[in-house]
Design a protein around this motif. Structure first.
Motif, PDB file in Angstrom:
ATOM      1  N   GLY A  91       0.790  -1.228   0.000  1.00  0.00           N
ATOM      2  CA  GLY A  91       0.000   0.000   0.000  1.00  0.00           C
ATOM      3  C   GLY A  91       0.812   1.263   0.000  1.00  0.00           C
ATOM      4  O   GLY A  91       0.399   2.282   0.577  1.00  0.00           O
ATOM      5  N   ASN A  93       2.040   4.711  -0.912  1.00  0.00           N
ATOM      6  CA  ASN A  93       1.320   5.845  -1.503  1.00  0.00           C
ATOM      7  C   ASN A  93       2.153   6.474  -2.608  1.00  0.00           C
ATOM      8  O   ASN A  93       3.299   6.882  -2.371  1.00  0.00           O
ATOM      9  CB  ASN A  93       1.012   6.879  -0.413  1.00  0.00           C
ATOM     10  CG  ASN A  93      -0.041   7.880  -0.847  1.00  0.00           C
ATOM     11  OD1 ASN A  93      -0.380   7.966  -2.022  1.00  0.00           O
ATOM     12  ND2 ASN A  93      -0.569   8.635   0.096  1.00  0.00           N
ATOM     13  N   VAL A 101      -0.848   4.112   2.452  1.00  0.00           N
ATOM     14  CA  VAL A 101      -2.204   4.647   2.389  1.00  0.00           C
ATOM     15  C   VAL A 101      -2.996   4.170   3.598  1.00  0.00           C
ATOM     16  O   VAL A 101      -2.614   3.224   4.295  1.00  0.00           O
ATOM     17  CB  VAL A 101      -2.919   4.225   1.088  1.00  0.00           C
ATOM     18  CG1 VAL A 101      -2.209   4.792  -0.129  1.00  0.00           C
ATOM     19  CG2 VAL A 101      -3.040   2.708   0.997  1.00  0.00           C
ATOM     20  N   SER A 272      -3.320   4.537  -6.442  1.00  0.00           N
ATOM     21  CA  SER A 272      -3.914   5.501  -5.521  1.00  0.00           C
ATOM     22  C   SER A 272      -4.722   4.772  -4.455  1.00  0.00           C
ATOM     23  O   SER A 272      -4.932   3.558  -4.538  1.00  0.00           O
ATOM     24  CB  SER A 272      -4.827   6.453  -6.287  1.00  0.00           C
ATOM     25  OG  SER A 272      -5.915   5.732  -6.868  1.00  0.00           O
ATOM     26  N   GLN A 273      -5.187   5.510  -3.448  1.00  0.00           N
ATOM     27  CA  GLN A 273      -6.009   4.880  -2.419  1.00  0.00           C
ATOM     28  C   GLN A 273      -7.236   4.200  -3.028  1.00  0.00           C
ATOM     29  O   GLN A 273      -7.580   3.074  -2.655  1.00  0.00           O
ATOM     30  CB  GLN A 273      -6.451   5.922  -1.389  1.00  0.00           C
ATOM     31  CG  GLN A 273      -7.435   5.417  -0.341  1.00  0.00           C
ATOM     32  CD  GLN A 273      -6.851   4.361   0.578  1.00  0.00           C
ATOM     33  OE1 GLN A 273      -6.341   4.661   1.641  1.00  0.00           O
ATOM     34  NE2 GLN A 273      -6.935   3.089   0.174  1.00  0.00           N
ATOM     35  N   TYR A 276      -6.189   1.004  -4.764  1.00  0.00           N
ATOM     36  CA  TYR A 276      -5.857  -0.039  -3.789  1.00  0.00           C
ATOM     37  C   TYR A 276      -7.127  -0.687  -3.231  1.00  0.00           C
ATOM     38  O   TYR A 276      -7.194  -1.904  -3.024  1.00  0.00           O
ATOM     39  CB  TYR A 276      -5.044   0.545  -2.640  1.00  0.00           C
ATOM     40  CG  TYR A 276      -3.553   0.677  -2.904  1.00  0.00           C
ATOM     41  CD1 TYR A 276      -2.816  -0.408  -3.381  1.00  0.00           C
ATOM     42  CD2 TYR A 276      -2.880   1.871  -2.650  1.00  0.00           C
ATOM     43  CE1 TYR A 276      -1.443  -0.286  -3.617  1.00  0.00           C
ATOM     44  CE2 TYR A 276      -1.513   1.999  -2.871  1.00  0.00           C
ATOM     45  CZ  TYR A 276      -0.796   0.917  -3.359  1.00  0.00           C
ATOM     46  OH  TYR A 276       0.557   1.025  -3.589  1.00  0.00           O
ATOM     47  N   GLN A 277      -8.140   0.114  -2.974  1.00  0.00           N
ATOM     48  CA  GLN A 277      -9.393  -0.437  -2.467  1.00  0.00           C
ATOM     49  C   GLN A 277     -10.041  -1.358  -3.497  1.00  0.00           C
ATOM     50  O   GLN A 277     -10.544  -2.439  -3.156  1.00  0.00           O
ATOM     51  CB  GLN A 277     -10.350   0.698  -2.085  1.00  0.00           C
ATOM     52  CG  GLN A 277      -9.903   1.472  -0.854  1.00  0.00           C
ATOM     53  CD  GLN A 277     -10.722   2.727  -0.615  1.00  0.00           C
ATOM     54  OE1 GLN A 277     -11.288   3.296  -1.549  1.00  0.00           O
ATOM     55  NE2 GLN A 277     -10.775   3.173   0.628  1.00  0.00           N
TER      56      GLN A 277
END
Length: 610
Positions: A91, A93, A101, A272-273, A276-277
């Motif tokens: 993760g 960033n 993140v 990006s966040q 990643y989600q």
């Protein structure tokens, strides 16, 4: 009596004299074998998890074992997952303030698995190490202090995910393609031969983009990575390894045209966040949604293996709904939820509509989230229409949803029940408009420009056009509907049309006007109509002049964040009326107070804007 060795039971004796043991010898041999089998069975039944997992793995293989572990998750058992990889698994960033993140892929995966299966004993542990290669992970030179085989020998995890390749393809001296392939094979063999065998899940590395901000993403790396990604796919196919194609999903996000590269992979290497989600959710797909996904124009019915409920499942037939099924929660004052998976295969993006019923004593405010983000409450409480209830009320809960695994959670903790019929996917009609003073703004066009004519036969005749759906997002958006028409006396344009049917039993869904605007049958005054019962409406006039005789430019607006309807004609605001019905979405159409009426709608345009 002596026990005859198994390999001698049918062995030849001296020439011309085959060995024929007495029946008692055979009986004793059988009993001895049975005792040995029972002893092994007793050992496994006593809780020897390693032996049980090993035996199952040898017989079933990775994919079947993953299904077994999925069942274990649903039944409340503890299942451990460990995630190995590089900084994109950890993760990292890709933009300021860098670091890690807030929600890394393994954390998102754990949240989805726990939420959907209602099982907090599922653990997903991050084992990734920044800046490492696949070869280093296997050889134990990644800073962890031990060989990968040694880790697997003591790991209690049943599932391992592997995300390596970005550093293997780096400049300098990249890992050779043959070595990369060989080490992938080693990783699989190590997992399968561990004391507690593990199911390996490959995750293809996300694409590299030549973003020059930090010098990480370059064109040569981007091209070279393609070979490593394909090798991982090839090894997965050859060895029967479960594959999560992260590379394909990230590429689809960028290719949709709805995101810049910098929105998805800010530095060209690290997601990006948001990305990643989405990666974390996609990694849960082989466990939760092994079947094919869905595209625009398809309906996903509840009760079909893509919805789950707490505290207990109670899917039921609902013949009057589009899909014929619904899930209804318990009517007790406990925390309850209905979760619906939405695996979107359409890479162009879709709008997701939640379909649910409304009935007397339904919950007036149930929470609703999409991908763990609140989209606002839904109201399932409305008067029964005689023996019927509102069925298949469709409300948009997410727009322009990209390829990947998503989920909806409807929840409440009061005594009344909640219910979900399913999900419907519609083509996304997102457009982007640019203005001089305010920059860009997304404009959602829910219907193309079109014309239609309606003729009534009986009193309260209503038609709803299935393709003319209108819905604002629950917590945002405004509705803006425009058309030209001569609104003859007693005719009404349906803004939010709803469908009703019997609670149970086979029935034909009936179109009803939930919210509409028309002209009074006697005076011609412009009037807002809202459904109050079977064939009954509340009527509110917004002017005191006959507007039925001429063709006019009509416009109906429900401003964002309000429950008010503005009625415009020929550019003038006639009045604003509070919306009292609990309908947020529906189908447009036409209605008439009596038979022998007609209404022609021209140049119909609906726009939802943020």
């Amino acid at each position: 009596m002596p026990v005859v060795p198994f390999n001698m039971l049918f062995a030849d004796g001296p020439a011309g004299n085959p060995y024929q043991p007495p029946k008692q010898d055979l009986r004793d041999t059988f009993n001895d074998l049975q005792d040995q089998v029972s002893a092994v069975g007793d050992q496994i039944s006593a809780g020897d998890a390693a032996s049980r997992a090993y035996t199952d793995a040898q017989i079933l293989g990775d994919r079947a074992m993953l299904r077994k572990y999925a069942v274990d998750m649903y039944t409340g058992s503890a299942v451990g997952i460990e995630c190995f990889g590089d900084s994109t698994e950890n993760g990292h960033n890709g933009e300021s303030p860098f670091g890690q993140v807030a929600e890394i892929p393994s954390a998102r995966m754990q949240y989805l698995l726990r939420d959907y299966t209602n099982n907090n004993l599922i653990t997903v542990t991050n084992r990734a190490i920044d800046g490492t290669r696949l070869t280093q992970m296997i050889d134990g030179t990644d800073g962890s202090g031990s060989l990968f085989a040694a880790k697997m020998a003591v790991s209690p995890a049943l599932i391992i995910t592997l995300n390596h390749g970005l550093n293997d393809c780096q400049n300098g001296v990249p890992t050779s393609l043959d070595t990369y392939r060989s080490y992938l094979v080693q990783a699989v063999k190590i997992c399968r031969s561990a004391p507690i065998p593990k199911v390996m899940i490959f995750k293809t590395p996300n694409p590299i983009y030549a973003v020059n901000t930090y010098g990480l993403g370059t064109t040569d790396k981007a091209n070279r990575l393609n070979d490593y990604v394909q090798i991982m796919r090839d090894v997965a196919e050859a060895m029967g390894v479960v594959l999560v194609d992260v590379n394909e999903m990230v590429d689809a996000l960028v290719a949709s045209g709805n995101y810049r590269v910098q929105d998805i992979v800010p530095d060209g290497v690290h997601p990006s966040q948001y990305a990643y989600q989405m990666i974390g959710q996609l990694t849960a797909r082989p466990i939760l949604h092994p079947q094919r996904g869905y595209a625009a124009h398809q309906t996903i019915t509840a009760g079909g293996g893509v919805a789950n409920q707490a505290p207990a499942n109670s899917a039921s037939t609902a013949e009057g709904t589009r899909g014929g099924m619904q899930m209804v929660s318990v009517a007790t004052a406990v925390a309850k939820s209905i979760k619906q998976l939405v695996m979107v295969e359409d890479k162009g993006g879709v709008d997701v509509y939640l379909s649910y019923p409304l009935w007397t004593n339904g919950i007036a405010s149930a929470g609703c989230t999409f991908d763990n983000a609140s989209v606002g409450p839904i109201n399932q409480n409305f008067v029964n229409l005689g023996s019927e209830i509102i069925q298949d009320h469709e409300v948009c809960v997410a727009r322009n949803v990209p390829y990947g695994l998503h989920w909806i959670n409807v929840n409440a903790n009061v005594i009344n029940s909640i219910a979900v019929n399913g999900v419907r996917l519609r083509p996304s009609r997102t457009k982007r408009q640019y203005t001089l003073n305010t920059g860009s703004m997304d404009v959602y066009r829910d219907a193309p420009c079109r014309n239609f004519t309606f003729f009534s036969t009986n009193a309260d005749d209503t038609i709803l056009l299935d393709e003319l759906v209108v819905s604002k997002l629950l917590a945002t958006d405004k509705n803006d509907i425009n058309f030209d028409a001569v609104m003859n006396k007693g005719t009404r344009f349906v803004i939010l049309g709803v469908r009703s049917g019997l609670l149970t039993g086979v029935s034909t869904l009936k179109g009803r006007m939930g919210l509409g605007v028309g002209t009074d049958n006697t005076t011609g005054f412009v009037t807002v109509y809202q459904l109050t019962g079977g064939g009954t409406y509340g009527a509110t006039a917004v002017n005191a002049a006959d507007f039925s005789a001429a063709k006019r430019a009509w416009r109906f607006i429900i401003p964002a964040g309000t429950n008010n309807l503005q009625v415009w004609a020929d550019g003038s605001l006639l009045g604003t009326v509070a919306i009292t019905v609990p309908f947020v979405g529906g189908n447009m159409g036409a209605s008439a107070v009596a038979g022998s009426k007609s209404l022609t709608i021209e140049n119909l345009r609906t726009i939802n804007t943020n």
